[in-house]
Design a protein around this motif. Structure first.
Motif, short mmCIF file in Angstrom:
data_model
loop_
_atom_site.label_atom_id
_atom_site.label_comp_id
_atom_site.label_asym_id
_atom_site.label_seq_id
_atom_site.Cartn_x
_atom_site.Cartn_y
_atom_site.Cartn_z
N LYS A 35 93.41 -34.92 21.23
CA LYS A 35 92.21 -34.28 21.76
C LYS A 35 91.76 -33.15 20.84
O LYS A 35 92.55 -32.57 20.11
CB LYS A 35 92.47 -33.74 23.17
N ILE A 36 90.46 -32.88 20.91
CA ILE A 36 89.84 -31.84 20.09
C ILE A 36 89.57 -30.63 20.96
O ILE A 36 89.02 -30.75 22.07
CB ILE A 36 88.52 -32.35 19.47
N HIS A 37 89.96 -29.45 20.48
CA HIS A 37 89.70 -28.20 21.19
C HIS A 37 88.32 -27.69 20.77
O HIS A 37 88.05 -27.54 19.57
CB HIS A 37 90.78 -27.16 20.84
N VAL A 38 87.47 -27.43 21.74
CA VAL A 38 86.10 -26.99 21.47
C VAL A 38 85.87 -25.65 22.15
O VAL A 38 86.19 -25.46 23.32
CB VAL A 38 85.07 -28.02 21.98
N THR A 39 85.32 -24.71 21.38
CA THR A 39 84.91 -23.41 21.91
C THR A 39 83.40 -23.32 21.75
O THR A 39 82.87 -23.51 20.65
CB THR A 39 85.59 -22.26 21.13
N THR A 40 82.72 -23.06 22.84
CA THR A 40 81.26 -23.09 22.85
C THR A 40 80.74 -22.10 23.89
O THR A 40 81.53 -21.42 24.56
CB THR A 40 80.77 -24.53 23.16
N LYS A 41 79.45 -22.03 24.02
CA LYS A 41 78.82 -21.30 25.12
C LYS A 41 77.96 -22.30 25.87
O LYS A 41 77.16 -23.00 25.28
CB LYS A 41 77.94 -20.16 24.61
N ILE A 42 78.15 -22.33 27.18
CA ILE A 42 77.33 -23.19 28.01
C ILE A 42 76.62 -22.31 29.03
O ILE A 42 77.27 -21.57 29.78
CB ILE A 42 78.16 -24.29 28.71
#
Length: 159
Positions: free
Chosen positions: A3-10
């Motif tokens: 799995k890929i770890h994603v850091t974002t703003k939603i």
């Protein structure tokens, strides 16, 4: 696959999630984050029911990988209202009866908001062109366009 770890703003909120490399942003929003406002209508980017914005650009979330949200600003229908205050577009959609079954409505609202952010004073022709990627089988487009134009007018007068 790992799995890929994603850091974002939603919707302005810092968000982290794990996703499969081939998982769409739509699936991440709905299945991993519980944001079910965006709908899957076609899965091929033809209907616009899954419209969101990524870094201010209107996209079909069924065509964007969840991993592509890394470092991005994502806006969904869930972020449109402020608390219990409906966005002018949402209010005008209700007032103009511009919604029925609700499948297309979130995508159209997100697309209309994107339009008014890019062009606060669109002509009817410009609004129809901008929303052409959003299909509705229930309401008919006249009510939708009237609601968008009325909301745009209200937003211009308020600013």
């Amino acid at each position: 696959m790992s799995k890929i770890h994603v850091t974002t703003k939603i919707n302005g909120d810092p968000t982290e999630f794990l996703c499969e490399p081939d998982e769409t942003l739509l699936d991440v929003l709905r299945d991993r984050l519980g944001m079910t406002g965006s709908k899957e209508g076609c899965g091929t980017g033809d209907c616009g029911a899954c419209s969101v914005t990524v870094n201010g650009r209107l996209v079909c979330s069924c065509l964007v990988l969840g991993a592509e949200a890394e470092g991005a600003e994502v806006a969904t229908i869930e972020g449109m209202a402020e608390g219990d205050q409906l966005h002018p577009l949402q209010r005008h959609f209700i007032e103009h009866a511009a919604l029925q079954c609700g499948i297309c409505t979130p995508g159209i609202l997100v697309a209309a908001k994107s339009l008014l952010e890019h062009n606060p004073d669109p002509t009817e022709e410009e609004a129809r062109y901008w929303l052409a990627g959003n299909l509705c089988r229930c309401t008919g487009y006249d009510k939708i366009i009237r609601a968008v134009m009325a909301a745009g007018k209200e937003m211009r007068e308020a600013s």
